[in-house]
Design a protein around this motif. Structure first.
Motif, mmCIF file in Angstrom:
data_model
loop_
_atom_site.group_PDB
_atom_site.id
_atom_site.type_symbol
_atom_site.label_atom_id
_atom_site.label_comp_id
_atom_site.label_asym_id
_atom_site.label_seq_id
_atom_site.Cartn_x
_atom_site.Cartn_y
_atom_site.Cartn_z
ATOM 1 N N HIS A 5 -0.457 25.957 12.529
ATOM 2 C CA HIS A 5 0.340 25.963 11.606
ATOM 3 C C HIS A 5 -0.265 26.604 10.232
ATOM 4 N N HIS A 6 0.384 26.750 9.133
ATOM 5 C CA HIS A 6 -0.146 27.439 8.186
ATOM 6 C C HIS A 6 0.007 26.389 6.742
ATOM 7 N N TYR A 7 -0.041 25.056 7.005
ATOM 8 C CA TYR A 7 -0.211 24.140 6.024
ATOM 9 C C TYR A 7 -1.712 23.797 5.545
ATOM 10 N N TYR A 8 -1.857 23.383 4.270
ATOM 11 C CA TYR A 8 -3.024 23.033 3.842
ATOM 12 C C TYR A 8 -3.175 21.455 3.602
ATOM 13 N N PRO A 9 -4.448 20.977 3.970
ATOM 14 C CA PRO A 9 -5.678 21.666 4.630
ATOM 15 C C PRO A 9 -5.278 22.184 5.993
ATOM 16 N N LEU A 10 -6.120 23.320 6.316
ATOM 17 C CA LEU A 10 -5.550 23.832 7.650
ATOM 18 C C LEU A 10 -6.003 23.270 8.843
ATOM 19 N N LYS A 97 10.060 20.584 6.134
ATOM 20 C CA LYS A 97 8.931 21.757 6.537
ATOM 21 C C LYS A 97 8.857 22.601 5.441
ATOM 22 N N GLU A 98 9.757 23.288 4.977
ATOM 23 C CA GLU A 98 9.639 24.384 3.778
ATOM 24 C C GLU A 98 8.769 23.811 2.786
ATOM 25 N N TYR A 99 9.391 22.856 2.006
ATOM 26 C CA TYR A 99 8.904 22.043 1.172
ATOM 27 C C TYR A 99 7.393 21.624 1.236
ATOM 28 N N ALA A 100 6.899 20.985 2.592
ATOM 29 C CA ALA A 100 5.540 20.719 2.969
ATOM 30 C C ALA A 100 4.634 21.681 2.762
ATOM 31 N N PHE A 101 4.907 23.065 2.630
ATOM 32 C CA PHE A 101 4.096 24.020 2.162
ATOM 33 C C PHE A 101 3.322 23.627 0.916
ATOM 34 N N SER A 102 4.166 23.021 -0.015
ATOM 35 C CA SER A 102 3.446 22.456 -1.175
ATOM 36 C C SER A 102 2.841 21.252 -1.180
ATOM 37 N N ASP A 103 3.142 20.359 -0.140
ATOM 38 C CA ASP A 103 2.838 19.196 0.051
ATOM 39 C C ASP A 103 2.711 18.778 1.481
ATOM 40 N N PRO A 178 -1.944 27.833 -1.868
ATOM 41 C CA PRO A 178 -2.284 28.251 -3.157
ATOM 42 C C PRO A 178 -1.117 29.354 -3.831
ATOM 43 N N GLU A 179 -0.284 29.660 -3.108
ATOM 44 C CA GLU A 179 0.930 30.774 -3.579
ATOM 45 C C GLU A 179 1.644 30.196 -4.689
ATOM 46 N N PHE A 180 2.112 30.864 -5.562
ATOM 47 C CA PHE A 180 2.777 30.427 -6.820
ATOM 48 C C PHE A 180 4.129 29.604 -6.474
ATOM 49 N N LEU A 181 4.861 30.293 -5.548
ATOM 50 C CA LEU A 181 6.210 29.456 -5.092
ATOM 51 C C LEU A 181 5.891 28.157 -4.460
ATOM 52 N N TYR A 182 4.714 27.841 -3.858
ATOM 53 C CA TYR A 182 4.572 26.614 -3.209
ATOM 54 C C TYR A 182 4.077 25.628 -4.304
ATOM 55 N N PHE A 183 3.199 25.901 -5.034
ATOM 56 C CA PHE A 183 2.513 25.150 -6.098
ATOM 57 C C PHE A 183 3.291 24.800 -7.364
ATOM 58 N N TRP A 184 3.741 25.897 -7.887
ATOM 59 C CA TRP A 184 4.388 25.922 -9.205
ATOM 60 C C TRP A 184 5.851 25.877 -9.114
ATOM 61 N N GLY A 185 6.554 26.394 -7.887
ATOM 62 C CA GLY A 185 7.915 26.280 -7.803
ATOM 63 C C GLY A 185 8.170 25.372 -7.263
ATOM 64 N N TYR A 186 7.784 24.713 -5.971
ATOM 65 C CA TYR A 186 7.964 23.534 -5.189
ATOM 66 C C TYR A 186 7.575 22.290 -5.976
ATOM 67 N N ASN A 191 9.930 18.938 -8.760
ATOM 68 C CA ASN A 191 9.657 17.528 -9.176
ATOM 69 C C ASN A 191 9.672 17.119 -10.643
ATOM 70 N N PHE A 192 9.327 18.274 -11.327
ATOM 71 C CA PHE A 192 9.255 17.886 -12.884
ATOM 72 C C PHE A 192 10.584 17.687 -13.381
ATOM 73 N N ILE A 193 11.813 18.244 -12.661
ATOM 74 C CA ILE A 193 13.020 17.988 -13.221
ATOM 75 C C ILE A 193 13.372 16.653 -13.503
#
Length: 248
Positions: A5-10, A97-103, A178-186, A191-193
């Motif tokens: 997979h491509h999730y962190y931690p790898l 699973k798409e959101y999980a790229f951020s968590d 680390p990508e912008f979309l995943y950390f700052w976007g998702y 969540n900050f909404i």
């Protein structure tokens, strides 16, 4: 079985993982369309059934309806299906699973995330719908319940951020790519909404209750002064009349 997979931690283990079948634009487009449909439907119903409600109250209803729907159905899905998120290919499963790229905790049945989402789904979700209904009829429990659900949402979000950041800085475990979309976007923005709107509604309810008690205190004080003045005047008039009779 643990698959690549491509999730962190790898090195995190995700049992029976299968990559999403649908593309990211399709998944996000469907999710946005569903949310928009819920909001538009709520707007139409409220405008027809309660056209005289202030705009601010209508906006609060829209927020609680969409918030309650996301809590109860989307987050409720995760709570009930957390053990089979890796291979899930239905709409909600692929969205998670798409959101999980951020968590990635959402694919490993993390105890905190599971408990937090379960409380959010089956406690705050239903209460959101109750508060939305109470707004339409100016129910006296509207503001107490609004405070409870808003505090619950904000508290849950603070713990969600805090546990992730604790692991990141103290345990050197990173759950987000680390990508912008995943950390700052998702992870951050989506969540900050639930910090912004519940915060606004929380302040509004606290101010409303404070004004109500202030007005009640003034009314109680005025009644007390009125009774005191009435008693004093009655006693004074009685004493004066008695003195006048004695003089005659």
């Amino acid at each position: 079985m643990v698959t690549d997979h491509h999730y962190y931690p790898l090195e995190v283990e995700i049992a029976n993982y299968l990559a999403n079948e649908w593309s990211v634009p399709v998944l996000l487009g469907i999710f946005a369309a569903v949310c928009a449909s819920i909001v538009i439907g709520t707007v139409v119903v409220i405008d027809k059934t309660h056209p005289n409600l202030p705009k601010g109250e209508k906006a609060a209803i829209w927020w609680f309806v969409i918030s309650g729907a996301i809590h109860l159905f989307f987050e409720g899905y995760f709570s009930l299906n957390h053990t089979r998120m890796g291979p899930a290919q239905d709409l909600f499963g692929q969205l998670w699973k798409e959101y999980a790229f951020s968590d990635s905790r959402y694919l490993t049945s993390d105890p905190f995330v599971l408990c937090m989402e379960t409380v959010t789904a089956f406690t705050w979700g239903p209460i959101c719908f109750v508060v939305a209904f109470f707004i339409t009829n100016s129910h006296p429990l509207r503001h107490p319940l609004q405070i409870i659900v808003c505090v619950g949402q904000i508290y849950g979000l603070i713990l969600y951020y805090a546990t992730s950041m604790f692991d990141h800085y103290y345990a050197q475990i990173t759950y987000s790519r680390p990508e912008f979309l995943y950390f700052w976007g998702y992870y951050f923005f989506m969540n900050f909404i639930w910090m912004v709107f519940p915060g606004i509604l929380l302040v509004s309810s606290v101010r409303t209750i404070a004004r109500t008690f202030s007005a009640l205190d003034k009314l109680t004080a005025a009644k007390s002064n009125g009774k005191a003045n009435g008693h004093t005047n009655g006693h004074a008039n009685g004493h004066a009349n008695g003195h006048a009779k004695k003089t005659i």
